[in-house]
Design a protein around this motif. Structure first.
Motif, mmCIF file in Angstrom:
data_model
loop_
_atom_site.group_PDB
_atom_site.id
_atom_site.type_symbol
_atom_site.label_atom_id
_atom_site.label_comp_id
_atom_site.label_asym_id
_atom_site.label_seq_id
_atom_site.Cartn_x
_atom_site.Cartn_y
_atom_site.Cartn_z
ATOM 1 N N UNK A 166 -4.220 -7.221 4.541
ATOM 2 C CA UNK A 166 -3.685 -5.969 5.064
ATOM 3 C C UNK A 166 -2.599 -5.447 4.132
ATOM 4 N N UNK A 167 -2.537 -4.129 4.009
ATOM 5 C CA UNK A 167 -1.512 -3.494 3.171
ATOM 6 C C UNK A 167 -0.898 -2.333 3.940
ATOM 7 N N UNK A 168 0.422 -2.205 3.835
ATOM 8 C CA UNK A 168 1.147 -1.116 4.498
ATOM 9 C C UNK A 168 1.566 -0.103 3.440
ATOM 10 N N UNK A 169 1.029 1.100 3.527
ATOM 11 C CA UNK A 169 1.344 2.183 2.598
ATOM 12 C C UNK A 169 2.535 2.949 3.155
ATOM 13 N N UNK A 170 3.693 2.804 2.489
ATOM 14 C CA UNK A 170 4.902 3.425 3.000
ATOM 15 C C UNK A 170 4.927 4.927 2.867
ATOM 16 N N UNK A 171 4.253 5.474 1.869
ATOM 17 C CA UNK A 171 4.264 6.925 1.682
ATOM 18 C C UNK A 171 3.260 7.612 2.604
ATOM 19 N N UNK A 172 2.042 7.108 2.657
ATOM 20 C CA UNK A 172 1.029 7.695 3.527
ATOM 21 C C UNK A 172 1.216 7.273 4.985
ATOM 22 N N UNK A 173 2.040 6.227 5.211
ATOM 23 C CA UNK A 173 2.317 5.693 6.547
ATOM 24 C C UNK A 173 1.022 5.296 7.249
ATOM 25 N N UNK A 174 0.263 4.423 6.567
ATOM 26 C CA UNK A 174 -0.978 3.903 7.129
ATOM 27 C C UNK A 174 -1.073 2.401 6.839
ATOM 28 N N UNK A 175 -1.797 1.700 7.705
ATOM 29 C CA UNK A 175 -2.177 0.309 7.502
ATOM 30 C C UNK A 175 -3.617 0.282 7.005
ATOM 31 N N UNK A 176 -3.865 -0.457 5.927
ATOM 32 C CA UNK A 176 -5.225 -0.567 5.408
ATOM 33 C C UNK A 176 -5.712 -2.008 5.544
ATOM 34 N N UNK B 50 -11.851 -1.575 4.519
ATOM 35 C CA UNK B 50 -12.752 -1.545 5.667
ATOM 36 C C UNK B 50 -12.328 -0.513 6.701
ATOM 37 N N UNK B 51 -11.011 -0.329 6.871
ATOM 38 C CA UNK B 51 -10.513 0.615 7.878
ATOM 39 C C UNK B 51 -9.094 1.012 7.535
ATOM 40 N N UNK B 52 -8.713 2.192 8.010
ATOM 41 C CA UNK B 52 -7.352 2.707 7.832
ATOM 42 C C UNK B 52 -6.812 3.123 9.195
ATOM 43 N N UNK B 53 -5.560 2.734 9.472
ATOM 44 C CA UNK B 53 -4.951 3.017 10.774
ATOM 45 C C UNK B 53 -3.596 3.699 10.571
#
Length: 383
Positions: free
Chosen positions: A272-282, A293-296
């Motif tokens: 899992x990766x947390x994108x701080x700029x886009x504010x999404x979990x991948x 596989x999914x983006x939240x």
């Protein structure tokens, strides 16, 4: 003629200081990185070390690390920029002398000579004619003996009190200023420092530095561990799978697989990766491309960390100063939150988090960016 080590990031500084020390009659060994300096100190046992502060090198951190490994080693700091506050800071962390620019042989000689005197004075026993002693001499001797005994007992008691206080503490100042993240490998906490491109393995018992690794070709910002590998993320989003050895040997690179990374975590199956700029979990499949596989959507304000506690994902929100819990099947929802009152005063900003199996740990950066980083051990996770 004494052996002197010179720790300087720039080759020109090592050459200049080496020439000056050589003219003073010292044997000089240059080192560009802390590991080289430690190895030289261990093998050659130099009389002292000269550290250059500035030009990308943090003299405070280097001094702390050298003195942690060799507590009696005299360390002299040479400033690249004349700064009284910086000189005081270096003296506080253990430098016995500070040389201000421009460096001259005279200033260097005075500072290094004074620093070498910190090693102590050799004593020898010489025969002397017997002296007649009065009864008063014996009385004074007994009094001094008793005073020394009481003093030793007081020192031991004070040391025990300090040790007890250290065992109770939940906050420690660290020998770095610019932390980027925190991870736990099952035995040690791993602190990531982006400014010096370094990883520090810390003991959870007392936060002593067990290992230091510098990366010259990348700027690390996050890390996670599996049973067989270490995963790191660079500032450009490149994910690297590494061996869990002392050299952190790279195995596989995934260019720009985790952009704007505020943290990564492995749940036993997916990365899992947390994108701080886009504010999404991948959610990534661990294949040749780290396929997404999914983006939240992530509901926090300022992403600063991501971890897995064996059952749930947790994210760190630096703005709200809290850890948020996410179920693996619905990571877009926050199902619990743990406030971090240790950051309520606002002097530190949390920038990374880890879970050691019993407690949360966070690392904070001084808000002004000038003070040492702070490591915090939090209360047990509420269940």
């Amino acid at each position: 003629m004494a052996a002197i080590g010179v720790l300087a990031k720039e080759a020109a500084d090592r050459e200049l200081l080496g020439l000056m020390l050589g003219e003073l009659g010292h044997r000089v060994e240059g080192a560009a990185r802390l590991e080289e300096a430690v190895e030289f100190a261990r093998e050659r046992k130099p009389a002292g070390f000269l550290i250059v502060d500035g030009a990308g090198a943090d003299g405070e951190s280097l001094t702390r690390e050298l003195l942690r490994a060799f507590p009696l080693l005299p360390v002299v700091a040479a400033l690249k920029v004349r700064d009284a506050n910086r000189a005081v800071a270096l003296m506080r962390v253990g430098a016995c002398e500070v040389v201000a620019p421009p460096w001259t042989p005279e200033d260097l000689k005075a500072s290094v000579s004074k620093g070498l005197r910190f090693q102590g004075t050799a004593l020898s026993v010489a025969a002397a004619a017997p002296l007649s002693r009065s009864p008063l001499w014996y009385v004074l001797s007994v009094a001094l003996f008793l005073a020394a005994g009481l003093g030793a007992a007081s020192l031991k008691r004070a040391e025990r009190n300090r040790a007890a206080a250290a065992a109770r503490t939940d906050r420690w100042e660290l020998p770095v200023r610019h932390p980027a993240g925190l991870a736990f490998d099952g035995k040690s906490l791993w602190l990531i420092e982006w400014f010096t491109q370094s990883f520090y393995a810390l003991s959870p018992a007392d936060t002593a530095v067990q290992l230091v690794r510098h990366l010259t070709a990348e700027t690390p910002v996050a890390a996670a561990f599996t049973s067989e590998a270490m995963w790191t993320v660079s500032a450009d989003g490149t994910v690297i799978r590494r061996m869990r050895d002392d050299k952190m040997t790279p195995l596989t690179r995934y260019p720009r697989a985790a952009p704007n990374s505020a943290g990564i975590a492995f749940d036993g199956l997916y990365l899992w990766a947390l994108d701080g700029r886009a504010r999404v979990l991948r959610k990534h499949l661990v294949d040749r491309e780290l396929s997404v596989l999914a983006t939240y959507p992530w509901r926090g304000l300022k992403a600063a960390g991501l971890l897995f506690d064996g059952a749930s994902l947790w994210t760190l929100d630096a703005a709200d100063r809290r850890l948020m819990r996410h179920a693996l099947d619905r990571p877009q929802d926050v199902i619990a939150a743990v406030p971090l009152p240790e950051y309520a005063e606002g002097a530190y900003v949390p920038v990374g988090a880890a879970w050691d199996g019993a407690r949360f740990w966070t690392v904070g950066e001084a808000k002004d960016g000038k003070g040492p980083a702070r490591l915090v051990r939090h209360k047990e996770e509420p269940r």
